[in-house]
Scaffold this active site. Structure first.
Site, PDB file in Angstrom:
ATOM      1  N   ARG A 264       0.647  -0.509  -0.917  1.00  0.00           N
ATOM      2  CA  ARG A 264      -0.707  -0.586  -0.361  1.00  0.00           C
ATOM      3  C   ARG A 264      -0.936   0.615   0.559  1.00  0.00           C
ATOM      4  NH1 ARG A 264       1.401  -5.755  -0.435  1.00  0.00           N
ATOM      5  NH2 ARG A 264       0.240  -7.225  -1.755  1.00  0.00           N
ATOM      6  N   LYS A 291       1.579  -7.722   3.413  1.00  0.00           N
ATOM      7  CA  LYS A 291       0.527  -8.722   3.277  1.00  0.00           C
ATOM      8  C   LYS A 291       1.104 -10.132   3.195  1.00  0.00           C
ATOM      9  CE  LYS A 291      -3.463  -9.895   0.386  1.00  0.00           C
ATOM     10  NZ  LYS A 291      -4.275  -9.505  -0.789  1.00  0.00           N
ATOM     11  N   HIS A 354      -6.380   2.561  -2.937  1.00  0.00           N
ATOM     12  CA  HIS A 354      -5.830   1.290  -3.397  1.00  0.00           C
ATOM     13  C   HIS A 354      -5.742   1.243  -4.921  1.00  0.00           C
ATOM     14  CE1 HIS A 354      -4.970  -3.009  -3.370  1.00  0.00           C
ATOM     15  NE2 HIS A 354      -4.898  -2.944  -2.066  1.00  0.00           N
ATOM     16  N   ARG A 357      -2.457   1.314  -7.219  1.00  0.00           N
ATOM     17  CA  ARG A 357      -1.703   0.100  -7.558  1.00  0.00           C
ATOM     18  C   ARG A 357      -2.139  -0.438  -8.924  1.00  0.00           C
ATOM     19  NH1 ARG A 357       1.027  -2.660  -3.844  1.00  0.00           N
ATOM     20  NH2 ARG A 357       0.196  -4.745  -4.309  1.00  0.00           N
ATOM     21  N   HIS A 381       3.864  -8.618  -5.004  1.00  0.00           N
ATOM     22  CA  HIS A 381       3.111  -9.841  -5.225  1.00  0.00           C
ATOM     23  C   HIS A 381       4.071 -11.019  -5.105  1.00  0.00           C
ATOM     24  CE1 HIS A 381      -0.229  -7.619  -7.654  1.00  0.00           C
ATOM     25  NE2 HIS A 381      -0.364  -7.485  -6.353  1.00  0.00           N
ATOM     26  N   TYR A 391      11.256 -14.877  -4.390  1.00  0.00           N
ATOM     27  CA  TYR A 391      12.397 -13.986  -4.505  1.00  0.00           C
ATOM     28  C   TYR A 391      12.498 -13.121  -3.262  1.00  0.00           C
ATOM     29  CZ  TYR A 391      12.916 -15.048  -9.501  1.00  0.00           C
ATOM     30  OH  TYR A 391      13.138 -15.670 -10.690  1.00  0.00           O
TER      31      TYR A 391
END
Length: 427
Positions: A264, A291, A354, A357, A381, A391
């Protein structure tokens, strides 16, 4: 026979007695003067309440018994407190007595509560919350939250005791932001308010988070789709423009890393040298900057390490990899990469910081056919295992490291104009 005592004053006679009491009148209270008695003159109004007239002024008092002791409660000073208001306070005090409470103790508690309320304003509590939670946010986010508080909330709510602020008060403040078209900011500021209130609840300064009542009160935030380029040939053109860009060295380096690392924009510009191990080719981003609030590992390709080693010569003695050109105490501005793209002729409807990504997500999947779970991990994510657990940062690290190197190699091929595969869905 009922004994009657006539009390003579400068304003005439007022009948009092040793049995039933003749109530005071507004005229009498206004005109009565001190007789000169050192202890002052007392004029009863019934129910234990009386007017004490002294050389310095007129005072309402209430005599009562509590716990077997005779006590006196101050009801106020005339004429700030009228006869009617004094009687109301007397009646309230006697109601407390009937309930087994001491009016003097209740008054003292109210006074303490009011003093605490004056100390526990929204501004004071918000500043405490901001300081205690600072470690959970990136420095740039801390600055943004501070700005929202100071510019949008403190003028409207700052001086108010947090315990007295209701849902409507918060709504009025955030609707001002909404009215200027900043719908997303209005929602974010409402969320900040909620965090401050929950902090106040935990500290015993508020009963609840009043922002919970504002669900659906603001306009829906319009979905944003960050402009990006996913056609390989056009990506090659963009990369050539970026590598020939003659802007500030910090901006050039950030532009080169943005597509390679596809983190990001805020994570890239706030990168710190303490997080990067060039020998191990790893960038460990702490959860406080992410995030999802989870630590994240970014394997560095040989191309990324080369860019970072060149930057280390320029900024390696400081904290940030990309410091602000105005102050090394701050990281690069959030507008730097987008401004560079605009300078190269890529408008906000074509490409954004952005957007790198989405570029990586699309091409890695549809062109290079990389595993989707590896791509999602590298995008930071939320990916969960079969048991529903997230994870950790090192999951599939060797496979992700290999993928990141293949991606950097592929970008090099695009930049030099080598033959590339088209997107699967391209005609």
């Amino acid at each position: 026979m009922l004994a009657i005592l006539l009390v003579r004053t400068d304003c005439g006679e007022r009948a009092t007695n040793t049995g039933d009491v003749v109530a005071l009148t507004d005229t009498f209270v206004k005109q009565v003067k001190h007789s000169g008695a050192s202890a002052g003159d007392k004029y009863s109004d019934g129910g234990g309440m009386y007017l004490l007239v002294t050389q310095s002024g007129k005072y309402w008092r209430l005599n009562y018994r509590f716990g077997g002791k005779q006590k006196t409660l101050a009801l106020g000073v005339y004429n700030a407190v009228t006869l009617a208001k004094a009687r109301k306070r007397r009646d309230e005090a006697r109601e407390l007595l009937a309930e087994g409470a001491d009016p003097a103790e209740a008054k003292r508690n109210d006074r303490i509560a009011q003093a605490n309320a004056a100390l526990h304003t929204f501004k004071a509590v918000a500043r405490q919350w901001l300081a205690k939670t600072a470690a959970e946010r990136a420095a740039t986010t801390q600055q943004k939250v501070t700005a929202w508080l100071e510019h949008d909330l403190f003028p409207a709510l700052g001086a108010r005791s947090i315990s007295t602020i209701g849902p409507r008060d918060v709504l009025t403040a955030v609707q001002v932001i909404e009215a200027r078209g900043a719908v997303d900011s209005a929602h974010r500021v409402k969320q900040i308010c909620g965090q401050v209130f929950r902090f106040a609840v935990a500290c015993g300064l508020a009963e609840r988070d009043v922002t919970a009542d504002l669900k659906g009160a603001l306009s829906v935030v319009p979905k944003r789709h960050f402009a990006t380029i996913t056609e390989p040939q056009k990506v090659g053109e963009l990369l050539r423009a970026m590598y020939s860009y003659s802007g500030h060295p910090y901006a050039v380096a950030a532009l080169k890393l943005a597509p390679m690392l596809f983190v990001r924009p805020g994570e890239l510009r706030s990168a710190e040298w303490a997080e990067i191990n060039l020998d191990e080719a790893e960038w460990r981003i702490p959860g406080s900057k992410m995030k999802m609030k989870l630590d994240h590992m970014v394997p560095l390709s040989t191309q990324a390490v080369a860019v970072l080693r060149a930057m280390h010569v320029l900024t390696g003695t400081g904290k940030y990899v990309f410091p602000s050109i105005r102050s090394t105490d701050r990281c690069m501005s959030e507008n730097t990469i987008n401004a560079a793209l605009r300078a190269m002729g890529y408008g906000p409807d074509v490409m954004t910081g952005h957007g790198f990504r989405a570029m990586a997500r699309t091409i890695l999947d549809e062109v290079l056919e990389e595993r989707v779970d590896l791509i999602e991990h590298q995008l930071a994510h939320m990916v969960k295992d079969v048991n529903g657990r997230a994870y950790n940062r090192t999951t599939h690290l060797p496979a992700r490291r290999a993928m990141m190197q293949r991606w950097a190699d592929y970008l090099d091929k695009l930049r030099v104009g080598a033959d590339v595969l088209p997107l699967k869905n391209t005609a």
